[in-house]
Design a protein around this motif. Sequence first.
Motif, mmCIF file in Angstrom:
data_model
loop_
_atom_site.group_PDB
_atom_site.id
_atom_site.type_symbol
_atom_site.label_atom_id
_atom_site.label_comp_id
_atom_site.label_asym_id
_atom_site.label_seq_id
_atom_site.Cartn_x
_atom_site.Cartn_y
_atom_site.Cartn_z
ATOM 1 N N ILE A 109 13.086 9.164 0.888
ATOM 2 C CA ILE A 109 13.669 7.893 1.316
ATOM 3 C C ILE A 109 12.632 7.141 2.141
ATOM 4 O O ILE A 109 12.198 7.617 3.194
ATOM 5 C CB ILE A 109 14.976 8.127 2.100
ATOM 6 C CG1 ILE A 109 15.996 8.836 1.187
ATOM 7 C CG2 ILE A 109 15.523 6.808 2.630
ATOM 8 C CD1 ILE A 109 17.251 9.311 1.893
ATOM 9 N N ARG A 110 12.168 6.030 1.608
ATOM 10 C CA ARG A 110 11.112 5.204 2.215
ATOM 11 C C ARG A 110 9.800 5.987 2.363
ATOM 12 O O ARG A 110 8.995 5.702 3.252
ATOM 13 C CB ARG A 110 11.533 4.638 3.580
ATOM 14 C CG ARG A 110 12.872 3.904 3.587
ATOM 15 C CD ARG A 110 12.882 2.686 2.669
ATOM 16 N NE ARG A 110 14.082 1.907 2.899
ATOM 17 C CZ ARG A 110 15.221 2.040 2.194
ATOM 18 N NH1 ARG A 110 15.278 2.912 1.183
ATOM 19 N NH2 ARG A 110 16.265 1.288 2.463
ATOM 20 N N ASP A 127 17.825 9.804 7.497
ATOM 21 C CA ASP A 127 18.418 9.197 6.295
ATOM 22 C C ASP A 127 18.925 10.297 5.372
ATOM 23 O O ASP A 127 18.315 11.364 5.275
ATOM 24 C CB ASP A 127 17.371 8.357 5.561
ATOM 25 C CG ASP A 127 16.971 7.120 6.349
ATOM 26 O OD1 ASP A 127 17.879 6.455 6.898
ATOM 27 O OD2 ASP A 127 15.766 6.829 6.422
ATOM 28 N N SER A 130 19.654 7.358 -0.712
ATOM 29 C CA SER A 130 19.184 6.008 -1.008
ATOM 30 C C SER A 130 19.535 5.714 -2.457
ATOM 31 O O SER A 130 20.293 6.468 -3.080
ATOM 32 C CB SER A 130 17.670 5.935 -0.786
ATOM 33 O OG SER A 130 17.182 4.647 -1.062
ATOM 34 N N GLU A 143 16.912 0.419 -4.137
ATOM 35 C CA GLU A 143 16.513 0.284 -2.744
ATOM 36 C C GLU A 143 15.077 0.772 -2.539
ATOM 37 O O GLU A 143 14.297 0.131 -1.836
ATOM 38 C CB GLU A 143 17.458 1.196 -1.951
ATOM 39 C CG GLU A 143 17.879 0.706 -0.607
ATOM 40 C CD GLU A 143 18.857 1.722 0.001
ATOM 41 O OE1 GLU A 143 19.948 1.926 -0.575
ATOM 42 O OE2 GLU A 143 18.505 2.322 1.019
ATOM 43 N N GLU A 144 14.746 1.905 -3.136
ATOM 44 C CA GLU A 144 13.389 2.442 -2.970
ATOM 45 C C GLU A 144 12.360 1.539 -3.640
ATOM 46 O O GLU A 144 11.267 1.342 -3.117
ATOM 47 C CB GLU A 144 13.293 3.880 -3.499
ATOM 48 C CG GLU A 144 14.045 4.895 -2.661
ATOM 49 C CD GLU A 144 13.744 4.792 -1.176
ATOM 50 O OE1 GLU A 144 12.568 4.808 -0.784
ATOM 51 O OE2 GLU A 144 14.712 4.659 -0.388
ATOM 52 N N ASN A 165 10.541 0.808 -0.263
ATOM 53 C CA ASN A 165 9.715 1.978 0.071
ATOM 54 C C ASN A 165 8.271 1.515 0.307
ATOM 55 O O ASN A 165 7.614 1.025 -0.613
ATOM 56 C CB ASN A 165 9.779 2.997 -1.087
ATOM 57 C CG ASN A 165 9.138 4.317 -0.720
ATOM 58 O OD1 ASN A 165 8.119 4.358 -0.046
ATOM 59 N ND2 ASN A 165 9.749 5.400 -1.176
#
Length: 352
Positions: A134-135, A176, A179, A183-184, A188
């Motif tokens: 995530i990110r 987190d 996700s 979104e990524e 990210n």
Amino acid sequence: MIFRQLFDSTSGTYTYLIASRQGGEALIIDPVLEKVDRYLQLVRELDLKLVKAVDTHLHADHITGLGALRDRTHCITVMGEQTAADVVSMRVAEGDRVSIEGLNLDVLYTPGHTDDSYSFLTGGRVFTGDTLLIRGTGRTDFQNGDPRQQYDSIFNKLLKLPDDTLVYPAHDYKGDTVSTIGEERRFNPRLKVGSVDEYVDLMNNLNLPNPKMMDVAVPANIHVGLHQDEIAAKGWAVSAVEAMALSGRADVAIVDLREKAEREKHGAIPGALHAPYPELRENIGIGGMLHELALATGKRIVFYCAFGERSAMAVEAAQAAGLISACHIEGGIDAWKKANGPLVRHDTERQT
Ligand SMILES: [Fe+2]
């Protein structure tokens, strides 16, 4: 569907328990050794039967729970075919499926963090291991990691999934939990690169220290296999070459414990009966197919599977059930193939 996300705060690892229904079969992804008691308690509380334990890759930051779960539940261990782990029950590759009752996981080969990194996709969720975090993305500087391969795995495979696919990684260090692919793609920071070369540059200049547990975890995770030599020491094993001499004999029944898809993909020993491992307990119990076969015909049961792990567990169970002539082929069909044993493919297979 039953879905649980569990956390190991020491290593920041997420573990996932999945099943299609209460009372049904369950599968666990990326279990941590120290948390095995907790997983098994939850399995009992939810009235599940753990049948498969999967690692997305060979972990460097914690010791896997695969071996302990296998020893305590006789579940099937699963990893990718490239893994350095000595023995797992089943090795999967791109396009395979990991199946339990009511659920299929599509297998995606997503190397880069390591060369044995896989992702698993089911019902709008993708378990990305340490390929896509995530990110973030998993480091690529050890265990045959390769930023170029990781770029390809992420941009050409994972980001091609629908935007609303839920992303469940193997780790998070910020709190987190989940996700989405969309979104990524948008947020990210590691994915905000203009080219593969830019990504390679970025990953090659992270200068991260090695994980604290690396020197302990990697050797332990490589030696995850069941000790087949202990089965052999009891006289319950034959080599592939010895098995070839037994094959076709009237007083021997060779029994294939693998799943149908494994038989189709890898071939089978000619004339072998098919009795899948999940049905073993019924088959060797009183009134069961193998119990009756051994009793009524006096045939010696010779189990085999992919690498000898399921068949080693089957021998122990069969011996405990009173089938005292039961043995297995050490090393499974893999050893059989290496010894140039004959194979039949499913489409030409004799129905026995
Ligand atoms: Fe990792």
